[in-house]
Design a protein around this motif. Structure first.
Motif, PDB file in Angstrom:
ATOM      1  N   ILE A   1       0.820  -1.534   0.141  1.00 47.12           N
ATOM      2  CA  ILE A   1       0.202   0.174  -0.112  1.00 47.12           C
ATOM      3  C   ILE A   1       0.721   1.212  -0.286  1.00 47.12           C
ATOM      4  N   ALA A   2       1.839   0.975   0.729  1.00 44.97           N
ATOM      5  CA  ALA A   2       2.795   2.363   0.651  1.00 44.97           C
ATOM      6  C   ALA A   2       3.642   2.425  -0.820  1.00 44.97           C
ATOM      7  N   LEU A   3       4.005   1.699  -1.281  1.00 46.57           N
ATOM      8  CA  LEU A   3       4.826   1.217  -2.589  1.00 46.57           C
ATOM      9  C   LEU A   3       3.176   1.968  -3.646  1.00 46.57           C
ATOM     10  N   ALA A   4       2.011   1.793  -3.407  1.00 47.42           N
ATOM     11  CA  ALA A   4       1.106   2.115  -4.242  1.00 47.42           C
ATOM     12  C   ALA A   4       1.501   4.224  -4.163  1.00 47.42           C
ATOM     13  N   ALA A   5       1.400   4.155  -3.019  1.00 45.01           N
ATOM     14  CA  ALA A   5       1.407   6.120  -2.741  1.00 45.01           C
ATOM     15  C   ALA A   5       2.364   6.223  -3.093  1.00 45.01           C
ATOM     16  N   VAL A   6       3.438   5.437  -2.860  1.00 48.66           N
ATOM     17  CA  VAL A   6       5.055   5.998  -3.616  1.00 48.66           C
ATOM     18  C   VAL A   6       4.583   6.272  -4.983  1.00 48.66           C
ATOM     19  N   VAL A   7       4.078   5.720  -6.529  1.00 47.84           N
ATOM     20  CA  VAL A   7       3.602   5.372  -7.373  1.00 47.84           C
ATOM     21  C   VAL A   7       2.691   6.717  -7.717  1.00 47.84           C
ATOM     22  N   HIS A   8       1.852   6.437  -7.219  1.00 47.71           N
ATOM     23  CA  HIS A   8       0.772   7.883  -6.497  1.00 47.71           C
ATOM     24  C   HIS A   8       1.354   9.450  -7.315  1.00 47.71           C
ATOM     25  N   PHE A   9       3.108   9.789  -5.781  1.00 52.94           N
ATOM     26  CA  PHE A   9       3.703  10.371  -6.317  1.00 52.94           C
ATOM     27  C   PHE A   9       4.337  11.346  -7.197  1.00 52.94           C
TER      28      PHE A   9
ATOM     29  N   TYR B   1      14.015  -0.147  -2.488  1.00 52.55           N
ATOM     30  CA  TYR B   1      13.022   0.659  -3.745  1.00 52.55           C
ATOM     31  C   TYR B   1      13.854   1.583  -4.282  1.00 52.55           C
ATOM     32  N   LEU B   2      15.007   1.920  -3.842  1.00 51.52           N
ATOM     33  CA  LEU B   2      14.670   3.885  -3.979  1.00 51.52           C
ATOM     34  C   LEU B   2      15.226   4.079  -5.264  1.00 51.52           C
ATOM     35  N   GLN B   3      16.266   3.054  -5.459  1.00 50.42           N
ATOM     36  CA  GLN B   3      17.314   2.868  -6.603  1.00 50.42           C
ATOM     37  C   GLN B   3      16.874   2.846  -8.375  1.00 50.42           C
ATOM     38  N   PRO B   4      15.467   1.370  -7.617  1.00 50.98           N
ATOM     39  CA  PRO B   4      15.467   1.142  -9.496  1.00 50.98           C
ATOM     40  C   PRO B   4      13.839   2.356  -9.247  1.00 50.98           C
ATOM     41  N   LEU B   5      13.543   3.047  -8.311  1.00 50.40           N
ATOM     42  CA  LEU B   5      12.448   3.994  -8.042  1.00 50.40           C
ATOM     43  C   LEU B   5      13.025   5.656  -9.160  1.00 50.40           C
TER      44      LEU B   5
ATOM     45  N   PHE C   1      10.479  10.269  -1.625  1.00 50.35           N
ATOM     46  CA  PHE C   1      11.233   9.553  -0.966  1.00 50.35           C
ATOM     47  C   PHE C   1      11.207   9.603   0.998  1.00 50.35           C
ATOM     48  N   ASN C   2      10.232  10.696   0.860  1.00 48.66           N
ATOM     49  CA  ASN C   2       9.830  10.264   2.639  1.00 48.66           C
ATOM     50  C   ASN C   2       9.097   9.143   2.543  1.00 48.66           C
TER      51      ASN C   2
END
Length: 256
Positions: A71-79, A129-133, A118-119
């Protein structure tokens, strides 16, 4: 796509999607950055803006109920998606009026949203997952530069295809792959979902540019047939088919 059809697609992940939106709201409302303007202006969860997050949650659902990191990844992708869209909306200042509306404001908003990506990775324990994103974000920027170049060595059509891959398709592909990885999918399943996201992403971007995209849609659907049976797979197939039927009502698409 009609509202009812969109709701059917979302039915397997309604709860998780609401949790994702809660993370986004909390992140934006907790910030006082003046460059972002009113946070409420950025809280847009229309279907076209949540599509990458929906793909994350549906891909994860293929392998079980999406856990908190998904769910957090989904939020990251949204940003990331909203930040990229904001940067891509930058216009050349015509020399009259307020230049902030053409390029200053969209750039600041995009940078602000990237900072939240990032936050969010840090706060929710998925910093690995910072590097691939980050690599995808670099590709998005390269795609925008490529699209604006006057490159006479390749055709305009080929240039737009290359830009579409970098600006839109790679984010969807990587999002699908990382969702599968978080859920313990096999490397083969990760690769299938990555290629599914790439093909669907190419169809989305190139259709808006007037290209024929049926081959991309058919490839995306064929890849889904290699994944586990269940409600999530059917929702993914319905998402692709309904989008294509709405985008190209003149061309029938038969799906088994």
């Amino acid at each position: 796509m009609s509202e009812g059809a969109w709701e059917r697609v979302l039915s397997p992940i309604q709860g998780e999607l609401l949790e994702m939106q809660k993370i986004v709201r909390q992140s934006l409302h907790s910030s006082k950055a003046p460059a972002a303007g009113e946070p409420g202006q950025l809280l847009t969860f229309a279907s076209q803006h949540t599509l990458p997050s929906v793909l994350v949650l549906l891909c994860a659902r293929l392998f079980g109920p999406p856990a908190a990191p998904v769910i957090a990844l989904a939020a990251v992708v949204h940003f990331i998606y909203l930040a990229a869209r904001s940067h891509q909306s930058v216009q050349e200042w015509p020399g009259t009026g307020d230049p902030r509306e053409c390029y200053q404001y969209p750039v600041l908003v995009g940078d602000y949203l990237y900072s939240h990506f990032f936050n969010c990775l840090c706060r929710h324990g998925i910093l690995s997952y910072l590097q691939p994103l980050a690599r995808v974000i670099c590709q998005i920027s390269e795609g925008s530069i490529l699209r604006l170049q006057n490159n006479k060595e390749i055709s305009r059509a080929e240039l737009l295809r290359k830009a579409a891959l970098k600006e839109g398709a790679l984010l969807l592909g990587e999002s699908c792959r990382l969702a599968a990885r978080l859920c313990g999918a096999s490397e083969e399943e990760e690769e299938i979902l990555y290629r599914f996201g790439l093909n669907y992403g190419m169809a989305l971007v190139l259709n808006d540019l007037g290209f024929e995209v049926r081959a991309y849609v058919e490839k995306a659907l064929a890849l889904l047939d290699r994944l586990p049976l269940g409600e999530a797979r059917e929702a993914l197939k319905e998402l692709v088919v309904l989008w294509y039927q709405a985008a190209r009502p003149d061309l029938a698409l038969q799906v088994v």
